[in-house]
Structure formats: structure tokens, C-alpha cells
Write a protein that holds these residues in place. Structure first.
Motif, PDB file in Angstrom:
ATOM      1  N   TYR A 247       0.823  -1.211   0.000  1.00  0.00           N
ATOM      2  CA  TYR A 247       0.000   0.000   0.000  1.00  0.00           C
ATOM      3  C   TYR A 247       0.857   1.262   0.000  1.00  0.00           C
ATOM      4  O   TYR A 247       0.390   2.332  -0.399  1.00  0.00           O
ATOM      5  CB  TYR A 247      -0.941   0.014   1.201  1.00  0.00           C
ATOM      6  CG  TYR A 247      -2.334  -0.458   0.877  1.00  0.00           C
ATOM      7  CD1 TYR A 247      -3.275   0.399   0.323  1.00  0.00           C
ATOM      8  CD2 TYR A 247      -2.711  -1.780   1.115  1.00  0.00           C
ATOM      9  CE1 TYR A 247      -4.553  -0.040   0.012  1.00  0.00           C
ATOM     10  CE2 TYR A 247      -3.985  -2.223   0.803  1.00  0.00           C
ATOM     11  CZ  TYR A 247      -4.907  -1.348   0.252  1.00  0.00           C
ATOM     12  OH  TYR A 247      -6.170  -1.795  -0.068  1.00  0.00           O
ATOM     13  N   SER A 250       1.026   2.827  -3.251  1.00  0.00           N
ATOM     14  CA  SER A 250      -0.245   3.303  -3.793  1.00  0.00           C
ATOM     15  C   SER A 250      -0.370   4.812  -3.619  1.00  0.00           C
ATOM     16  O   SER A 250       0.419   5.432  -2.900  1.00  0.00           O
ATOM     17  CB  SER A 250      -1.403   2.601  -3.063  1.00  0.00           C
ATOM     18  OG  SER A 250      -1.292   1.201  -3.167  1.00  0.00           O
ATOM     19  N   PRO A 251      -1.371   5.432  -4.251  1.00  0.00           N
ATOM     20  CA  PRO A 251      -1.629   6.850  -3.980  1.00  0.00           C
ATOM     21  C   PRO A 251      -1.858   7.055  -2.480  1.00  0.00           C
ATOM     22  O   PRO A 251      -2.454   6.201  -1.809  1.00  0.00           O
ATOM     23  CB  PRO A 251      -2.898   7.136  -4.787  1.00  0.00           C
ATOM     24  CG  PRO A 251      -2.875   6.117  -5.887  1.00  0.00           C
ATOM     25  CD  PRO A 251      -2.268   4.883  -5.281  1.00  0.00           C
ATOM     26  N   LEU A 252      -1.393   8.153  -1.961  1.00  0.00           N
ATOM     27  CA  LEU A 252      -1.461   8.383  -0.520  1.00  0.00           C
ATOM     28  C   LEU A 252      -2.879   8.317   0.049  1.00  0.00           C
ATOM     29  O   LEU A 252      -3.064   7.805   1.155  1.00  0.00           O
ATOM     30  CB  LEU A 252      -0.790   9.714  -0.172  1.00  0.00           C
ATOM     31  CG  LEU A 252       0.709   9.789  -0.503  1.00  0.00           C
ATOM     32  CD1 LEU A 252       1.300  11.120  -0.045  1.00  0.00           C
ATOM     33  CD2 LEU A 252       1.475   8.629   0.115  1.00  0.00           C
ATOM     34  N   PRO A 253      -3.902   8.814  -0.656  1.00  0.00           N
ATOM     35  CA  PRO A 253      -5.267   8.670  -0.113  1.00  0.00           C
ATOM     36  C   PRO A 253      -5.672   7.206   0.084  1.00  0.00           C
ATOM     37  O   PRO A 253      -6.371   6.870   1.051  1.00  0.00           O
ATOM     38  CB  PRO A 253      -6.137   9.357  -1.167  1.00  0.00           C
ATOM     39  CG  PRO A 253      -5.230  10.361  -1.808  1.00  0.00           C
ATOM     40  CD  PRO A 253      -3.894   9.674  -1.866  1.00  0.00           C
ATOM     41  N   ALA A 254      -5.220   6.328  -0.827  1.00  0.00           N
ATOM     42  CA  ALA A 254      -5.529   4.901  -0.681  1.00  0.00           C
ATOM     43  C   ALA A 254      -4.842   4.325   0.546  1.00  0.00           C
ATOM     44  O   ALA A 254      -5.423   3.494   1.276  1.00  0.00           O
ATOM     45  CB  ALA A 254      -5.098   4.138  -1.929  1.00  0.00           C
ATOM     46  N   THR A 256      -4.077   6.023   3.257  1.00  0.00           N
ATOM     47  CA  THR A 256      -4.814   6.564   4.409  1.00  0.00           C
ATOM     48  C   THR A 256      -6.068   5.741   4.676  1.00  0.00           C
ATOM     49  O   THR A 256      -6.368   5.381   5.825  1.00  0.00           O
ATOM     50  CB  THR A 256      -5.199   8.028   4.166  1.00  0.00           C
ATOM     51  OG1 THR A 256      -4.030   8.791   3.920  1.00  0.00           O
ATOM     52  CG2 THR A 256      -5.941   8.608   5.377  1.00  0.00           C
ATOM     53  N   GLU A 286       8.500   9.366   1.197  1.00  0.00           N
ATOM     54  CA  GLU A 286       7.337  10.199   1.541  1.00  0.00           C
ATOM     55  C   GLU A 286       6.129   9.347   1.940  1.00  0.00           C
ATOM     56  O   GLU A 286       5.292   9.774   2.734  1.00  0.00           O
ATOM     57  CB  GLU A 286       6.972  11.120   0.377  1.00  0.00           C
ATOM     58  CG  GLU A 286       6.664  10.430  -0.941  1.00  0.00           C
ATOM     59  CD  GLU A 286       7.886  10.254  -1.833  1.00  0.00           C
ATOM     60  OE1 GLU A 286       7.699  10.121  -3.058  1.00  0.00           O
ATOM     61  OE2 GLU A 286       9.019  10.257  -1.302  1.00  0.00           O
ATOM     62  N   ALA A 287       6.069   8.115   1.398  1.00  0.00           N
ATOM     63  CA  ALA A 287       4.969   7.218   1.777  1.00  0.00           C
ATOM     64  C   ALA A 287       5.137   6.739   3.214  1.00  0.00           C
ATOM     65  O   ALA A 287       4.163   6.621   3.965  1.00  0.00           O
ATOM     66  CB  ALA A 287       4.908   6.024   0.827  1.00  0.00           C
ATOM     67  N   HIS A 290       4.168   9.550   5.362  1.00  0.00           N
ATOM     68  CA  HIS A 290       2.705   9.678   5.360  1.00  0.00           C
ATOM     69  C   HIS A 290       2.064   8.639   6.277  1.00  0.00           C
ATOM     70  O   HIS A 290       1.067   8.930   6.955  1.00  0.00           O
ATOM     71  CB  HIS A 290       2.170   9.517   3.939  1.00  0.00           C
ATOM     72  CG  HIS A 290       0.695   9.713   3.824  1.00  0.00           C
ATOM     73  ND1 HIS A 290       0.099  10.956   3.779  1.00  0.00           N
ATOM     74  CD2 HIS A 290      -0.325   8.809   3.759  1.00  0.00           C
ATOM     75  CE1 HIS A 290      -1.205  10.819   3.680  1.00  0.00           C
ATOM     76  NE2 HIS A 290      -1.488   9.516   3.669  1.00  0.00           N
TER      77      HIS A 290
END
Length: 300
Positions: A247, A250-254, A256, A286-287, A290
Motif C-alpha cells: 500500500y 499506492s496513492p497516498l489517499p488509498a 490513508t 514520503e509514503a 505519510h
């Protein structure tokens, strides 16, 4: 976070270029603490301290030149010499870790990493007395090593039976659980306030068996349904995990959303949020940042 820093941290990769030997990076105190509170170590670090020299090659990984296959092997081992080991504690929370006897034995018997575990699995039937002697020695050494870590400043210890999931449940009951249970008993007698976490990669078929070791927390890999584990382990058993490491690509919203889902399924008590395994190679820094930022914002 079980993060295996070299796989994603630019600062660590630069350190590795300067000091190519992983053993050098994980056994020299000044290098161990090179990056703030991240401690670079390995579950194989204590092996030379009780008579098993090894090296880690860039491509092959751990290499043990003299694998143990006969009665003479365990007899040649000696009690762990803690003076040869280093552990860095401090005022910040420090998580210590060790390998479980079965997992350490796989390296010693196979001579390094393996995909099949055929040599050690065969030894369970062809030379069980040799394997038991090795596992007993590892149990004593690892127990002493855990106590050493606690007395040096570790606030919690995670036991990695990384390759325990390669065993069928009945074999794990015979060749892994008794030795982990003995370690837990020894450590709890000496350090009763220190929480112990047990992690097995691929532990879906072993959860109920893991509970019987006496540890305080069971680490879940990402293949275990967080909600289902409550039914199998009971609400009184604390757990750790289990966001799929993938994950973090994956895009950060995913990411989250997945963090929030895992936390919701885990319930309000007895859960340590973590990945379901280590950080993967090439994971964006950065992930990881996050992941921690999202954790701090959670409301439970």
C-alpha cells in the motif's frame, strides 16, 4: 515499523556505499546509531557470539560456511558471549528484536537463505536429536540475548519466527513453539514488565498456536483478516499489524483509507498499528512519512 531501512532510506544507502559490509554496519556501535534512533541490526547478529561465524553477501544474503548437519555441530557451540555484542538503549522507546530458534536454525542448517527448507525439514526426521540439540542451544542463547537487550535499555522485544510459517501447524507445534515458550518463560521470570511480541510471516494457520507461547502481542501479516483474528484469538489478546506493505506504493489517499480500515477492524483496545511485514525495496520515503503522519492523526 518493521522497516528494513536499507530498502527505502537514501541516508542508509549512502552509508552502505561507504561501509559495504552489513555486519560492519550492524555491529559497530557508531554506525548502528548513525541515523538518529533507527538501530541497524539483524536477527543473525548474535551468531558469532556463540560460535557460528557468518557473512552477508550483497546478492546471496547470509552465508554460513560450515552448516550444522551432525552431532559434532551443536557440541562445538559455546554459551553466548555477551561481551561481543552491543545494544544501544536510551530515554526514547527502543524496540529490541531477536530471531526465534527455528528461524535461526534454518540459516545454520541450510547454510544461508533458502526457498524450500528441505535440508532442515528432512533433519526433523533423519537427525531429530541433532536438531533438538541445536534448538536447545539457540533457546538458551536467545533468552540471554533478550535479557541483555532489556538490561541495555530495550522497552519491548519482538521475536521473529520469520520462517515458522514454512512449517505445517503440527510441525510448528513440535519444532518451534516449545522453544519460543521456553524463551518467554525465562524472560518473563527475569524481566516480567517487558512486553514480548511474536511475529511469523504467513501466520494465518498458526494464530491459535502462537497464543499458546505466552507472548503479550501477536504480530499479524497482511494476509490475515483483522476482524477474523478477534474471533480466533479473543479480545484479550493484543495484536500488531497489519497494513499490506504494498500500500505504500499506492496513492497516498488509498494508504490513508487502508490505515483507517485496519484500525477500525482492530477495535479500540489491544492494537499496535504496523505494517504486515517489512518495508519493500524502493518504497518512497514520503509514503513512509505519510504512514506515520496518518497514524498520529487517528481518532480511536
Amino acid at each position: 515499523m518493521m522497516h528494513q531501512a536499507g530498502r527505502y532510506m537514501a541516508v542508509y544507502r549512502k552509508l552502505a556505499e561507504r561501509y559495504p559490509s552489513f555486519r560492519e554496519r550492524s555491529e559497530i556501535t557508531d554506525l548502528i546509531v548513525k541515523s538518529l534512533f533507527i538501530i541497524f541490526s539483524d536477527i543473525l547478529t548474535p551468531l558469532p557470539a556463540f560460535g557460528v561465524p557468518f557473512d552477508i553477501e550483497e546478492v546471496r544474503g547470509p552465508v554460513i560456511q560450515s552448516p550444522i548437519h551432525s552431532e559434532e555441530g551443536p557440541k562445538a557451540l559455546h554459551p553466548i558471549d555477551l561481551d561481543k555484542l552491543h545494544f544501544v538503549g536510551g530515554h526514547s522507546a527502543v524496540l529490541g528484536f531477536v530471531g526465534a530458534p527455528w528461524t535461526i536454525a534454518t540459516y545454520i542448517v541450510e547454510g544461508g537463505t533458502t526457498c524450500t527448507y528441505t535440508t532442515i525439514k528432512s533433519m526433523c526426521h533423519t537427525a531429530p536429536h541433532v536438531l533438538r540439540a541445536l534448538l536447545n542451544h539457540l533457546t538458551w542463547a536467545i533468552s540471554d540475548y533478550i535479557i541483555f537487550q532489556v538490561e541495555s535499555g530495550a522497552h519491548c522485544i519482538q521475536i521473529f519466527d520469520s520462517w515458522g510459517g514454512q512449517l505445517p501447524p503440527d510441525m510448528w507445534e513440535c519444532w518451534s513453539r516449545p522453544y519460543i515458550k521456553e524463551i518467554v518463560s525465562v524472560v518473563k521470570n527475569k524481566c516480567p514488565q517487558t512486553p514480548l511480541v511474536l511475529y511469523i510471516n504467513g501466520n494465518g494457520g498458526l494464530l491459535e498456536h502462537m497464543k499458546g507461547t505466552g507472548v503479550d502481542v501477536i504480530g499479524l501479516d497482511w494476509t490475515v483478516d483483522m476482524e477474523d483474528r478477534r474471533k480466533r484469538l479473543g479480545k484479550e489478546m493484543s495484536v500488531q499489524g497489519n497494513v499490506d506493505p504494498a500500500y505504500l506504493f499506492s496513492p497516498l489517499p488509498a494508504l490513508t483509507e487502508e490505515i483507517q480500515r485496519v484500525v477500525k477492524c482492530a477495535g479500540q483496545r489491544g492494537h499496535i498499528l504496523n505494517l504486515g511485514h517489512g518495508v519493500l525495496f524502493g518504497m518512497p520515503e514520503e509514503a513512509v512519512a505519510h504512514f506515520f503522519g496518518s497514524c498520529k492523526k487517528l481518532e480511536v
